[in-house]
Design a protein around this motif. Structure first.
Motif, PDB file in Angstrom:
ATOM      1  N   PHE A  47     -61.948   9.014   4.771  1.00 51.17           N
ATOM      2  CA  PHE A  47     -61.158  10.238   4.908  1.00 51.17           C
ATOM      3  C   PHE A  47     -59.748  10.054   4.364  1.00 51.17           C
ATOM      4  O   PHE A  47     -59.237  10.921   3.652  1.00 51.17           O
ATOM      5  N   LEU A  48     -59.110   8.935   4.660  1.00 55.05           N
ATOM      6  CA  LEU A  48     -57.752   8.707   4.172  1.00 55.05           C
ATOM      7  C   LEU A  48     -57.722   8.582   2.652  1.00 55.05           C
ATOM      8  O   LEU A  48     -56.784   9.071   2.009  1.00 55.05           O
ATOM      9  N   ASP A  49     -58.737   7.955   2.061  1.00 52.23           N
ATOM     10  CA  ASP A  49     -58.824   7.877   0.597  1.00 52.23           C
ATOM     11  C   ASP A  49     -58.998   9.268  -0.016  1.00 52.23           C
ATOM     12  O   ASP A  49     -58.344   9.610  -1.007  1.00 52.23           O
ATOM     13  N   LEU A  50     -59.874  10.071   0.568  1.00 46.96           N
ATOM     14  CA  LEU A  50     -60.086  11.424   0.064  1.00 46.96           C
ATOM     15  C   LEU A  50     -58.824  12.272   0.211  1.00 46.96           C
ATOM     16  O   LEU A  50     -58.493  13.068  -0.660  1.00 46.96           O
ATOM     17  N   TRP A  51     -58.100  12.082   1.321  1.00 47.92           N
ATOM     18  CA  TRP A  51     -56.872  12.849   1.546  1.00 47.92           C
ATOM     19  C   TRP A  51     -55.805  12.475   0.514  1.00 47.92           C
ATOM     20  O   TRP A  51     -55.108  13.346  -0.005  1.00 47.92           O
ATOM     21  N   ALA A  52     -55.683  11.189   0.181  1.00 48.62           N
ATOM     22  CA  ALA A  52     -54.722  10.747  -0.834  1.00 48.62           C
ATOM     23  C   ALA A  52     -55.084  11.326  -2.202  1.00 48.62           C
ATOM     24  O   ALA A  52     -54.200  11.792  -2.937  1.00 48.62           O
ATOM     25  N   CYS A  53     -56.372  11.351  -2.547  1.00 41.28           N
ATOM     26  CA  CYS A  53     -56.803  11.945  -3.817  1.00 41.28           C
ATOM     27  C   CYS A  53     -56.527  13.444  -3.836  1.00 41.28           C
ATOM     28  O   CYS A  53     -56.097  13.992  -4.857  1.00 41.28           O
ATOM     29  N   HIS A  54     -56.740  14.102  -2.737  1.00 45.58           N
ATOM     30  CA  HIS A  54     -56.494  15.537  -2.646  1.00 45.58           C
ATOM     31  C   HIS A  54     -55.003  15.848  -2.838  1.00 45.58           C
ATOM     32  O   HIS A  54     -54.646  16.773  -3.562  1.00 45.58           O
ATOM     33  N   LYS A  55     -54.141  15.057  -2.223  1.00 46.27           N
ATOM     34  CA  LYS A  55     -52.703  15.286  -2.369  1.00 46.27           C
ATOM     35  C   LYS A  55     -52.257  15.049  -3.808  1.00 46.27           C
ATOM     36  O   LYS A  55     -51.399  15.772  -4.316  1.00 46.27           O
ATOM     37  N   GLN A  56     -52.833  14.068  -4.486  1.00 51.34           N
ATOM     38  CA  GLN A  56     -52.499  13.839  -5.891  1.00 51.34           C
ATOM     39  C   GLN A  56     -53.000  14.988  -6.755  1.00 51.34           C
ATOM     40  O   GLN A  56     -52.316  15.418  -7.682  1.00 51.34           O
ATOM     41  N   PHE A  57     -54.170  15.524  -6.436  1.00 51.35           N
ATOM     42  CA  PHE A  57     -54.755  16.607  -7.217  1.00 51.35           C
ATOM     43  C   PHE A  57     -53.920  17.883  -7.139  1.00 51.35           C
ATOM     44  O   PHE A  57     -53.711  18.560  -8.137  1.00 51.35           O
ATOM     45  N   ILE A  58     -53.413  18.195  -5.941  1.00 54.39           N
ATOM     46  CA  ILE A  58     -52.640  19.430  -5.803  1.00 54.39           C
ATOM     47  C   ILE A  58     -51.162  19.223  -6.095  1.00 54.39           C
ATOM     48  O   ILE A  58     -50.394  20.181  -6.078  1.00 54.39           O
ATOM     49  N   GLY A  59     -50.742  17.997  -6.374  1.00 50.21           N
ATOM     50  CA  GLY A  59     -49.381  17.744  -6.837  1.00 50.21           C
ATOM     51  C   GLY A  59     -48.367  17.402  -5.774  1.00 50.21           C
ATOM     52  O   GLY A  59     -47.176  17.356  -6.058  1.00 50.21           O
ATOM     53  N   ILE A  60     -48.801  17.161  -4.555  1.00 46.61           N
ATOM     54  CA  ILE A  60     -47.864  16.799  -3.489  1.00 46.61           C
ATOM     55  C   ILE A  60     -47.386  15.365  -3.659  1.00 46.61           C
ATOM     56  O   ILE A  60     -46.236  15.054  -3.388  1.00 46.61           O
ATOM     57  N   GLU A  61     -48.263  14.499  -4.089  1.00 49.65           N
ATOM     58  CA  GLU A  61     -47.974  13.071  -4.151  1.00 49.65           C
ATOM     59  C   GLU A  61     -48.312  12.534  -5.538  1.00 49.65           C
ATOM     60  O   GLU A  61     -49.231  13.002  -6.184  1.00 49.65           O
ATOM     61  N   LYS A  62     -47.569  11.543  -5.973  1.00 44.88           N
ATOM     62  CA  LYS A  62     -47.827  10.884  -7.245  1.00 44.88           C
ATOM     63  C   LYS A  62     -48.588   9.583  -6.978  1.00 44.88           C
ATOM     64  O   LYS A  62     -48.443   8.983  -5.914  1.00 44.88           O
ATOM     65  N   PRO A  63     -49.404   9.118  -7.930  1.00 41.37           N
ATOM     66  CA  PRO A  63     -50.104   7.836  -7.750  1.00 41.37           C
ATOM     67  C   PRO A  63     -49.104   6.690  -7.601  1.00 41.37           C
ATOM     68  O   PRO A  63     -47.995   6.739  -8.129  1.00 41.37           O
ATOM     69  N   LYS A  64     -49.484   5.667  -6.860  1.00 45.73           N
ATOM     70  CA  LYS A  64     -48.603   4.519  -6.637  1.00 45.73           C
ATOM     71  C   LYS A  64     -48.268   3.817  -7.950  1.00 45.73           C
ATOM     72  O   LYS A  64     -47.141   3.458  -8.204  1.00 45.73           O
TER      73      LYS A  64
END
Length: 46
Positions: free
Chosen positions: A16-33
């Motif tokens: 779930f945490l991996d999917l949530w991180a991918c989702h945030k990157q997809f919608i533009g909230i977070e940038k990849p490390k």
């Protein structure tokens, strides 16, 4: 995230945490490390 309630409650927390991180990157909230290009992996001159 496109899953039913039963699927959500039965999944491991790490997934779930991996999917949530991918989702945030997809919608533009977070940038990849780290962002890498092919030039970072293969040195020039080979």
């Amino acid at each position: 995230m496109g899953m039913g309630a039963e699927d959500f409650w039965l999944m491991p927390i790490g997934l779930f945490l991996d999917l949530w991180a991918c989702h945030k990157q997809f919608i533009g909230i977070e940038k990849p490390k780290k962002t890498r290009t092919i030039d970072d992996i293969i040195p020039p001159g080979i």
